[in-house]
Design an enzyme around this catalytic site. Sequence first.
Site, PDB file in Angstrom:
ATOM      1  N   CYS A 139       0.811  -1.216   0.000  1.00  0.00           N
ATOM      2  CA  CYS A 139       0.000   0.000   0.000  1.00  0.00           C
ATOM      3  C   CYS A 139       0.846   1.269   0.000  1.00  0.00           C
ATOM      4  O   CYS A 139       0.439   2.290  -0.574  1.00  0.00           O
ATOM      5  CB  CYS A 139      -0.960  -0.005   1.177  1.00  0.00           C
ATOM      6  SG  CYS A 139      -0.140  -0.085   2.799  1.00  0.00           S
TER       7      CYS A 139
ATOM      8  N   HIS B  42      -2.724   0.691   6.686  1.00  0.00           N
ATOM      9  CA  HIS B  42      -3.017   0.821   5.263  1.00  0.00           C
ATOM     10  C   HIS B  42      -2.850   2.275   4.849  1.00  0.00           C
ATOM     11  O   HIS B  42      -2.932   3.195   5.677  1.00  0.00           O
ATOM     12  CB  HIS B  42      -4.448   0.357   4.999  1.00  0.00           C
ATOM     13  CG  HIS B  42      -4.753   0.096   3.556  1.00  0.00           C
ATOM     14  ND1 HIS B  42      -3.900  -0.580   2.718  1.00  0.00           N
ATOM     15  CD2 HIS B  42      -5.828   0.440   2.798  1.00  0.00           C
ATOM     16  CE1 HIS B  42      -4.440  -0.671   1.512  1.00  0.00           C
ATOM     17  NE2 HIS B  42      -5.619  -0.041   1.538  1.00  0.00           N
TER      18      HIS B  42
ATOM     19  N   ASP C 127      -8.819   3.526  -3.387  1.00  0.00           N
ATOM     20  CA  ASP C 127      -7.834   2.600  -2.819  1.00  0.00           C
ATOM     21  C   ASP C 127      -7.196   1.806  -3.955  1.00  0.00           C
ATOM     22  O   ASP C 127      -7.726   0.771  -4.386  1.00  0.00           O
ATOM     23  CB  ASP C 127      -8.503   1.659  -1.821  1.00  0.00           C
ATOM     24  CG  ASP C 127      -7.488   0.797  -1.068  1.00  0.00           C
ATOM     25  OD1 ASP C 127      -6.289   0.889  -1.389  1.00  0.00           O
ATOM     26  OD2 ASP C 127      -7.893   0.033  -0.175  1.00  0.00           O
TER      27      ASP C 127
END
Length: 652
Positions: A408, A452, A468
């Site tokens: 991420c 994240h 995302d």
Amino acid sequence: MNRSTTLPTTARGWLLLTTALALLPLLLQLPHVLAAIFATSALAVGALAWRRVLPAPLRLLLVVALLAVIYWQMGATPGRDSGCALLAAMLALKPGELRTLRDARSLLGFALFAPFAAFLLDQGPGSLLLAVAAVVAALLALQRLADADTGTAPLPAPHQLRTVGRLMLVALPLALSAFWLVPRLPTPLWGIPQRAVALPGLSDTMQPGQWLDLMTDDSPALRVQFSGAAPAPEQRYWRGPVLTRFDGRRWSRLDYQRGAPPPPISTGAAQWDYQVEYEASERRELVALDLPLAAPGQTRLDADYTLTSNRPLTTLTRLQLRSAAPARFQPELPALLRRQALQLPPGYNPRTLALARQWRHDAGDDDAAIVERALQWIRRDFSYTLSTPLPGRHGTDEFLFDWKAGFCEHFSSAFVVLMRSAGIPARVVTGYAGGTRNPYGDYWLVRKMDAHAWAEVWLPERGWTRVDPTAAVAPERIRDTLEDRLAQARAGGGTLDLGTRWLQVAQVGDWLRRNWNGMVLSFDARRQQQLLRAFGVERLQPAQLVGLFATFALLAIGMMAWLLARGERERDPLLRAWRRLDRRYARLGLGRLPHETAGRWAARVEAARPGGSLPALSRRFTDARYAGAGLDSALLSDLRRHRPQRGARTGA
């Protein structure tokens, strides 16, 4: 050196075992490298000093070596963990000068600092149980030293354990009175020192390689209890620091947005009320379900909807929050914030800039089309992995065109750079994603490894919109939870494998830890003032608490003094058992007279109630007491079990 001061070998063994037990809870809270070095040093010193004291130059050399190791691991910054590491190092070396009973008692007193120092780093039930074990071992070792000092043979281990248990039970009422009734202050009298080595956790910056330790740490970060239905998996984003400034390698927050009021938002129909229990992190950054609507007490909500505590989280912290998914989030973007959200350092990532210009030419004014095109590219060509090299100067180019794999940290950073290169305001948002539902306590556990990072892009009429890019290649990041795997195993009707069973055990353990947090760690001044609400007392003032504590403390100390004085009067366990036996017969009118010997008393009882075993017991007692036969554990057990015959009396 005479016998009264020389340390016997048997007592030395107990002493070293006690020192190891006292050191263990502290070692478990220190960095693994330090803990291993200290444990090895303690074993080596204990073995080398078994026969004789280590030479002073060698002890000095070991002290310098361990101090150097602490400096190597923690630097010169003072803190709670560096102080605890220094205590552990000194305790590991202390047995090297062990020679006399005085040295032994000094070591025991020093060793008991270690398990309680561990509470500065962790206040969980595991640390408490290890501390109790160390205290029990220390009391047993003190008994051994007392026996060695007086030259008496040690009592059997079960008897010693019973004696120690009684001592701890005597002290328990006073300890509980102090815990419940000593007035608690809402803030400490003095500041609690920070750690010298920071714990893994969210911060207000992000740079390459920073998150690897965090994403491999499965310790709890927070626990969440919803008052109604939990949000869907795609809504379980726990918003933390928002990073807008970028220097080509490092992302950071905008200073002017700290403390500024948040802009109004238009919320959708879905809203969630929930309680968050944050583990101690030594930081101020908090997370909340995206987006929090208000800041609870002792916190603030900044202009980018980052929730921040007014004080570092040095203890367990509970907050009541409300969040809602935004329908429109800042649809009018201020000019200054727009410039910051489009800012890119010159001279970085030329291939990304060229690709973004091409996409802008193809899409025209359709920003949403550029966002979707980037997600399709990621979905088609990219993969998720933690094994990536550290990037060079053009990190985004390397990720997008060479590696096409990462986690991420890489996806969010590269995506925001790509959007900004295409003229779309964008920023990085850090926090946590997902979480695991604990079925035993009906709450959600979010671990540090759930950390994240995602992106927010600004789109016309919609404002800031969450995107995302990692989820495009790793949807299990949000949807594949431990609870899902347990449910699938149960639905399949088969037996649970070892890994699944371990997950169940871990969930039970975390549920027990949460209950401990609620009953012990969260017992603060507010709950203390409401202690007697069940008895109709709504609120206890500090003066009332002091009065109650003084009353209970006096009662507890009085009981302790009486029991200890009784023990001093009857120090011999054999004599105590014999007198208890006498009291049992006295209830039947057959108690021993002051002038009677044991044998004559037993003969009188036998004449009144024939067929009993008291004569044989009296002979064994006389031999053990006066004939130098020594303590017979079987006799002690028989005296405690013996009960008088309840038949009719045959004599006057």
